[in-house]
Scaffold this motif. Structure first.
Motif, PDB file in Angstrom:
ATOM      1  N   GLY A  11      83.070  34.016  15.420  1.00 48.48           N
ATOM      2  CA  GLY A  11      82.803  34.870  16.424  1.00 48.48           C
ATOM      3  C   GLY A  11      81.493  34.794  16.908  1.00 48.48           C
ATOM      4  O   GLY A  11      80.771  34.216  16.567  1.00 48.48           O
ATOM      5  N   ILE A  13      78.962  37.017  16.750  1.00 50.50           N
ATOM      6  CA  ILE A  13      77.863  37.569  15.806  1.00 50.50           C
ATOM      7  C   ILE A  13      77.818  36.825  14.432  1.00 50.50           C
ATOM      8  O   ILE A  13      76.610  36.320  13.931  1.00 50.50           O
ATOM      9  N   ASN A  61      89.351  42.546  14.948  1.00 46.09           N
ATOM     10  CA  ASN A  61      89.793  42.378  16.330  1.00 46.09           C
ATOM     11  C   ASN A  61      89.121  43.078  17.152  1.00 46.09           C
ATOM     12  O   ASN A  61      88.958  44.508  17.098  1.00 46.09           O
ATOM     13  N   LYS A 130      87.607  51.042  14.237  1.00 40.20           N
ATOM     14  CA  LYS A 130      86.522  50.938  13.551  1.00 40.20           C
ATOM     15  C   LYS A 130      85.844  52.265  13.085  1.00 40.20           C
ATOM     16  O   LYS A 130      85.373  52.192  11.818  1.00 40.20           O
ATOM     17  N   VAL A 152      76.375  43.964  22.469  1.00 33.93           N
ATOM     18  CA  VAL A 152      75.673  42.600  22.144  1.00 33.93           C
ATOM     19  C   VAL A 152      75.934  41.783  23.243  1.00 33.93           C
ATOM     20  O   VAL A 152      77.193  41.386  23.357  1.00 33.93           O
TER      21      VAL A 152
HETATM   22  N1  LIG Z   1      80.145  41.799  20.192  1.00 30.96           N
HETATM   23  C1  LIG Z   1      79.505  43.400  20.340  1.00 30.96           C
HETATM   24  O1  LIG Z   1      79.145  43.706  21.619  1.00 30.96           O
HETATM   25  C2  LIG Z   1      79.669  44.224  19.220  1.00 30.96           C
HETATM   26  C3  LIG Z   1      79.165  45.325  19.288  1.00 30.96           C
HETATM   27  C4  LIG Z   1      79.209  46.229  18.383  1.00 30.96           C
HETATM   28  C5  LIG Z   1      80.017  45.810  17.014  1.00 30.96           C
HETATM   29  N2  LIG Z   1      80.448  44.502  16.952  1.00 30.96           N
HETATM   30  C6  LIG Z   1      81.053  44.187  15.790  1.00 30.96           C
HETATM   31  O2  LIG Z   1      80.547  43.023  15.326  1.00 30.96           O
HETATM   32  C7  LIG Z   1      81.600  42.286  14.811  1.00 30.96           C
HETATM   33  C8  LIG Z   1      81.555  41.064  15.165  1.00 30.96           C
HETATM   34  O3  LIG Z   1      82.065  40.977  16.531  1.00 30.96           O
HETATM   35  P1  LIG Z   1      82.053  39.555  17.401  1.00 30.96           P
HETATM   36  O4  LIG Z   1      81.521  40.224  18.784  1.00 30.96           O
HETATM   37  O5  LIG Z   1      81.321  38.483  16.839  1.00 30.96           O
HETATM   38  O6  LIG Z   1      83.574  39.513  17.653  1.00 30.96           O
HETATM   39  P2  LIG Z   1      84.219  38.077  18.060  1.00 30.96           P
HETATM   40  O7  LIG Z   1      83.396  37.095  18.956  1.00 30.96           O
HETATM   41  O8  LIG Z   1      85.453  38.730  18.988  1.00 30.96           O
HETATM   42  O9  LIG Z   1      84.604  37.476  16.763  1.00 30.96           O
HETATM   43  C9  LIG Z   1      85.761  38.105  15.872  1.00 30.96           C
HETATM   44  C10 LIG Z   1      85.592  37.384  14.487  1.00 30.96           C
HETATM   45  O10 LIG Z   1      86.800  37.933  13.743  1.00 30.96           O
HETATM   46  C11 LIG Z   1      87.749  37.063  13.312  1.00 30.96           C
HETATM   47  N3  LIG Z   1      88.975  37.916  13.224  1.00 30.96           N
HETATM   48  C12 LIG Z   1      89.512  38.463  14.421  1.00 30.96           C
HETATM   49  N4  LIG Z   1      90.738  39.384  13.934  1.00 30.96           N
HETATM   50  C13 LIG Z   1      90.790  38.837  12.451  1.00 30.96           C
HETATM   51  C14 LIG Z   1      91.797  39.173  11.649  1.00 30.96           C
HETATM   52  N5  LIG Z   1      92.858  39.704  11.977  1.00 30.96           N
HETATM   53  N6  LIG Z   1      91.762  38.508  10.516  1.00 30.96           N
HETATM   54  C15 LIG Z   1      90.657  37.944  10.123  1.00 30.96           C
HETATM   55  N7  LIG Z   1      89.636  37.541  11.214  1.00 30.96           N
HETATM   56  C16 LIG Z   1      89.650  37.994  12.274  1.00 30.96           C
HETATM   57  C17 LIG Z   1      87.510  36.255  14.425  1.00 30.96           C
HETATM   58  O11 LIG Z   1      88.408  34.844  13.845  1.00 30.96           O
HETATM   59  P3  LIG Z   1      89.134  33.832  14.854  1.00 30.96           P
HETATM   60  O12 LIG Z   1      88.136  33.121  15.326  1.00 30.96           O
HETATM   61  O13 LIG Z   1      90.058  33.553  13.815  1.00 30.96           O
HETATM   62  O14 LIG Z   1      89.777  34.656  15.794  1.00 30.96           O
HETATM   63  C18 LIG Z   1      86.085  36.092  14.720  1.00 30.96           C
HETATM   64  O15 LIG Z   1      85.445  35.301  13.681  1.00 30.96           O
HETATM   65  C19 LIG Z   1      82.808  43.039  14.445  1.00 30.96           C
HETATM   66  O16 LIG Z   1      83.090  43.705  13.369  1.00 30.96           O
HETATM   67  C20 LIG Z   1      82.607  43.979  15.751  1.00 30.96           C
HETATM   68  O17 LIG Z   1      83.677  45.058  15.624  1.00 30.96           O
HETATM   69  C21 LIG Z   1      80.321  43.800  18.068  1.00 30.96           C
END
Ligand SMILES: NC(=O)c1ccc[n+]([C@@H]2O[C@H](COP(=O)([O-])OP(=O)(O)OC[C@H]3O[C@@H](n4cnc5c(N)ncnc54)[C@H](OP(=O)(O)O)[C@@H]3O)[C@@H](O)[C@H]2O)c1
Length: 346
Positions: A11, A13, A61, A130, A152
Motif C-alpha cells: 500500500g 504507507i 481495507n 478503525k 496522507v
Molecule cells: N492513506 C491515508 O491517508 C491514511 C490515513 C490515516 C490512516 N491510514 C492507515 O494507514 C494504513 C495504510 O494505509 P494506506 O493508505 O497505505 O492503504 P492502501 O494504500 O489502501 O494499502 C492497504 C494495504 O493493506 C492491504 N490490505 C487491504 N485489505 C487487506 C486484507 N483484507 N487483508 C490483508 N491485507 C489487506 C493491501 O494489500 P493488497 O495490495 O493485497 O490489496 C495494502 O498493502 C491503514 O491502516 C490505514 O487505515 C491511512
C-alpha cells in the motif's frame, strides 16, 4: 537490527515505511507475492514466524464506504488475528498498530493522543472499523503503540501516490470544476501530511526502545495544518497557472456551505440521474463530510519521539494535485478508442 514483520507493504504507507527501515530485517506479509514491489532489505512472505521482534500492522481495507461487515473482517478481525500472533512471539518488543485520526468520528475540537471514547457517530463505515480495531489493541496485554495518521496526501518529493483514494479523486473533480460547493468553513483545519512524514513516525517508533507515555501517537500536521480557505486559495492559484478555464474564471473555486445546503446538493445530483455527477458526489461524500467537524490533533508525544520538521503544505498540495491531474489525463488518454473517440463518459 531487529526482525520486523510488516503488513500492508503493497500500500501507500507500508512501502514507504519499509523503505525507511533499511538496515533492519524486514519481512513483508503480503496477499499476492507476484504483485509485491521489491526492496533489497525486504523479504516477501505469505506466513509469519515467531522470531518476530517488532510487528507493524499497516494493512487495512481503506475503502471508506465499503460495507461495514467487509471492513470489519479486514480491519477488526485482521487486527485481532495479528494481536493473537503477537502474543505467541516470545521476543516481541513492540506491536505498532497504524490507525487514523478519523477514528474520532464526529468529535470536534482538540483530539489528544489518548484513547477515544466511542463518538456519537462515524462519518463512514471505515472510521467505525478503525475505531473498533483500536479497542482490540488497547485491550491487548502486549507492548502496543497506536499511531494515528492524518490525511496522507502523497510524496513530498514528486506528489506521487501508489493508490489513489477519495482525496485524490476529489482533487481531480475539483480541478475539472465539478465540485461547485463544499461543506465546511474558511477556518476549518485540513490536516494533510506527506507519505514520507507519516512513515517517519512509524519507522521511528519501530526503532525506538521506548514506548510513548499514552501508547498513542498522532502523525499529523497539528497546528501547522492549513485552513480550508487557505488550501482552496492555494489550489486556485496552482490550477490557474495550468488551466485557462481557471485563469479566466470559467471555473470558479467551490463555495463553502453548511451541512444542510451540501445535503440538498447531493439530493439534486441523485435526482438528476447524471452518472458523472453521481460519481463525483460518491467520491466527494467519502472525503468532504469530515470538513464539517473541525478539529485539531495534538501531536506532542509524536514530536517528542520524532522531532522532524514538517514540510511546507503548499508544496505538498501543488505536487499532489499536479500528479493526480497528470495521472487522470493519462488514464483517460489510455481509455480512448483507436479512432480517437473517448471510451468512457468523461
Ligand atoms: N492513506 C491515508 O491517508 C491514511 C490515513 C490515516 C490512516 N491510514 C492507515 O494507514 C494504513 C495504510 O494505509 P494506506 O493508505 O497505505 O492503504 P492502501 O494504500 O489502501 O494499502 C492497504 C494495504 O493493506 C492491504 N490490505 C487491504 N485489505 C487487506 C486484507 N483484507 N487483508 C490483508 N491485507 C489487506 C493491501 O494489500 P493488497 O495490495 O493485497 O490489496 C495494502 O498493502 C491503514 O491502516 C490505514 O487505515 C491511512
Amino acid at each position: 537490527m531487529s526482525n520486523i514483520l510488516l503488513s500492508g507493504f503493497t500500500g501507500n504507507i507500508g512501502y514507504e515505511v519499509a523503505r525507511q527501515l533499511a538496515g533492519n530485517r524486514v519481512r513483508a506479509l503480503v496477499r499476492n507475492v507476484a504483485a509485491a514491489p521489491h526492496l533489497p532489505h525486504v523479504e516477501i512472505v505469505e506466513s509469519v514466524t515467531d522470531d518476530t521482534e517488532i510487528i507493524i500492522h499497516c494493512a487495512a481495507n481503506t475503502a471508506f464506504r465499503a460495507p461495514l461487515d467487509e471492513l470489519r473482517t479486514a480491519n477488526v478481525e485482521g487486527t485481532r488475528r495479528m494481536l493473537e500472533f503477537a502474543a505467541r512471539c516470545p521476543r516481541l518488543k513492540k506491536f505498532i498498530h497504524v490507525s487514523t485520526v478519523c477514528a474520532s468520528g464526529d468529535t470536534t475540537g482538540f483530539i489528544a493522543e489518548a484513547a477515544l471514547s466511542r463518538p456519537t457517530a462515524f462519518l463512514n463505515p471505515y472510521e467505525e472499523s478503525k475505531w473498533e480495531a483500536e479497542q482490540w489493541v488497547l485491550g491487548a496485554d502486549l507492548p502496543t503503540e497506536i499511531i494515528r495518521l492524518s490525511i496522507v496526501a502523497g510524496s513530498e518529493k514528486d506528489g506521487s501516490v501508489r493508490r489513489q483514494g477519495a482525496l485524490h479523486h476529489t482533487l481531480f473533480w475539483l480541478w475539472r470544476g465539478l465540485i461547485p460547493m463544499m461543506p465546511g468553513a474558511e477556518e476549518t483545519p485540513v490536516d494533510i501530511i506527506s507519505t514520507e512524514y507519516a512513515a517517519s513516525f512509524i519507522a521511528a517508533a519501530a526503532q525506538s526502545a521506548q514506548k510513548s507515555e499514552t501508547g498513542i501517537l498522532h502523525a499529523c500536521a497539528g497546528e501547522f495544518a492549513p485552513r480550508l480557505g487557505e488550501l482552496l486559495g492555494h489550489l486556485t492559484t496552482a490550477f490557474s497557472a495550468q488551466s485557462a478555464a481557471w485563469r479566466t474564471g470559467a471555473i470558479l473555486p467551490p463555495s463553502l456551505v453548511d451541512a444542510q445546503t451540501f445535503g440538498l446538493f447531493e439530493t439534486t445530483v441523485q435526482q438528476s440521474g447524471d452518472l458523472l455527477f453521481q460519481r463525483v458526489c460518491g467520491d466527494a461524500k467519502s472525503f468532504l463530510p469530515s470538513l464539517l467537524y473541525p478539529r485539531v490533533y495534538g501531536n506532542q508525544h509524536a514530536l517528542a519521539l520524532n522531532p522532524q520538521a514538517i514540510g511546507d503544505w503548499r508544496s505538498l498540495a501543488s505536487l499532489v494535485s499536479h500528479y493526480v491531474i497528470e495521472q487522470h489525463i493519462r488514464a483517460s488518454h489510455d481509455r480512448r478508442l483507436p479512432n480517437g473517440v473517448a471510451a468512457s463518459g468523461q
